[in-house]
Motif scaffolding. Structure first.
Motif, PDB file in Angstrom:
ATOM      1  N   ARG A 155     -42.072 -84.801  90.228  1.00 10.06           N
ATOM      2  CA  ARG A 155     -40.966 -85.200  91.480  1.00 10.06           C
ATOM      3  C   ARG A 155     -39.602 -85.367  90.574  1.00 10.06           C
ATOM      4  NH1 ARG A 155     -43.902 -88.411  93.684  1.00 10.06           N
ATOM      5  NH2 ARG A 155     -43.243 -90.282  92.746  1.00 10.06           N
ATOM      6  N   ARG A 156     -39.684 -86.229  89.382  1.00  7.16           N
ATOM      7  CA  ARG A 156     -38.597 -86.571  88.961  1.00  7.16           C
ATOM      8  C   ARG A 156     -37.778 -85.306  88.409  1.00  7.16           C
ATOM      9  NH1 ARG A 156     -34.171 -89.468  88.738  1.00  7.16           N
ATOM     10  NH2 ARG A 156     -33.173 -89.391  86.514  1.00  7.16           N
ATOM     11  N   VAL A 157     -38.636 -84.047  87.807  1.00  8.89           N
ATOM     12  CA  VAL A 157     -37.922 -82.846  87.130  1.00  8.89           C
ATOM     13  C   VAL A 157     -37.095 -82.427  88.442  1.00  8.89           C
ATOM     14  CG1 VAL A 157     -38.404 -80.754  86.330  1.00  8.89           C
ATOM     15  CG2 VAL A 157     -39.434 -82.627  85.314  1.00  8.89           C
ATOM     16  N   ARG A 158     -38.075 -82.410  89.534  1.00  5.59           N
ATOM     17  CA  ARG A 158     -37.230 -81.574  90.835  1.00  5.59           C
ATOM     18  C   ARG A 158     -36.033 -82.329  91.204  1.00  5.59           C
ATOM     19  NH1 ARG A 158     -42.626 -81.366  92.469  1.00  5.59           N
ATOM     20  NH2 ARG A 158     -42.345 -83.122  93.912  1.00  5.59           N
ATOM     21  N   GLN A 159     -35.884 -83.625  91.076  1.00 11.15           N
ATOM     22  CA  GLN A 159     -34.741 -84.543  91.628  1.00 11.15           C
ATOM     23  C   GLN A 159     -33.524 -84.242  90.790  1.00 11.15           C
ATOM     24  OE1 GLN A 159     -36.357 -88.299  91.448  1.00 11.15           O
ATOM     25  NE2 GLN A 159     -37.023 -88.256  93.692  1.00 11.15           N
ATOM     26  N   VAL A 160     -34.061 -84.054  89.328  1.00 11.32           N
ATOM     27  CA  VAL A 160     -32.852 -83.944  88.113  1.00 11.32           C
ATOM     28  C   VAL A 160     -33.324 -82.739  87.619  1.00 11.32           C
ATOM     29  CG1 VAL A 160     -31.202 -85.288  86.952  1.00 11.32           C
ATOM     30  CG2 VAL A 160     -32.480 -86.503  88.481  1.00 11.32           C
ATOM     31  N   PRO A 161     -33.025 -81.552  87.831  1.00 11.78           N
ATOM     32  CA  PRO A 161     -33.758 -80.402  87.104  1.00 11.78           C
ATOM     33  C   PRO A 161     -32.827 -80.247  85.628  1.00 11.78           C
ATOM     34  CG  PRO A 161     -32.594 -79.582  89.044  1.00 11.78           C
ATOM     35  CD  PRO A 161     -32.518 -81.314  89.312  1.00 11.78           C
ATOM     36  N   ASP A 162     -31.723 -80.650  85.690  1.00 11.94           N
ATOM     37  CA  ASP A 162     -30.866 -80.664  84.338  1.00 11.94           C
ATOM     38  C   ASP A 162     -31.196 -81.570  83.312  1.00 11.94           C
ATOM     39  OD1 ASP A 162     -29.887 -78.259  85.366  1.00 11.94           O
ATOM     40  OD2 ASP A 162     -28.078 -79.453  86.291  1.00 11.94           O
ATOM     41  N   ASP A 163     -32.128 -82.411  83.850  1.00 13.63           N
ATOM     42  CA  ASP A 163     -32.457 -83.881  82.910  1.00 13.63           C
ATOM     43  C   ASP A 163     -33.528 -83.465  81.894  1.00 13.63           C
ATOM     44  OD1 ASP A 163     -32.629 -86.237  81.733  1.00 13.63           O
ATOM     45  OD2 ASP A 163     -33.775 -87.086  83.156  1.00 13.63           O
ATOM     46  N   ALA A 164     -33.131 -83.223  80.495  1.00 13.91           N
ATOM     47  CA  ALA A 164     -33.944 -82.801  79.501  1.00 13.91           C
ATOM     48  C   ALA A 164     -34.928 -83.935  79.352  1.00 13.91           C
ATOM     49  CB  ALA A 164     -33.291 -82.275  78.221  1.00 13.91           C
TER      50      ALA A 164
END
Length: 70
Positions: free
Chosen positions: A51-60
């Motif tokens: 869910r976190r990856v989907r919320q902020v996809p550019d966050d490595a």
């Protein structure tokens, strides 16, 4: 105990949002995932991290945390 865990997760999430250091926010979120895993199992932790990856996809860091969880 579940109420205390929920409160702790909420407090950690607020801390992660407030910090200006991306690596510190990532470490906090990884700890949140560890708490979620302990409380609800590995699938719930992976769900949190996905869910976190989907919320902020550019966050490595979010991608890195998800990879660590696998």
């Amino acid at each position: 105990r579940a109420g205390q865990t929920d409160a702790a997760v909420a407090a950690l999430e607020r801390a992660a949002e407030r910090t200006t250091a991306p690596d510190r926010a990532s470490a906090i979120r990884y700890q949140i995932a560890a708490i979620v895993r302990q409380q609800s199992g590995p699938d719930a932790a992976l769900s949190y991290l996905r869910r976190r990856v989907r919320q902020v996809p550019d966050d490595a860091y979010s991608h890195w945390n998800l990879g660590r969880a696998f």
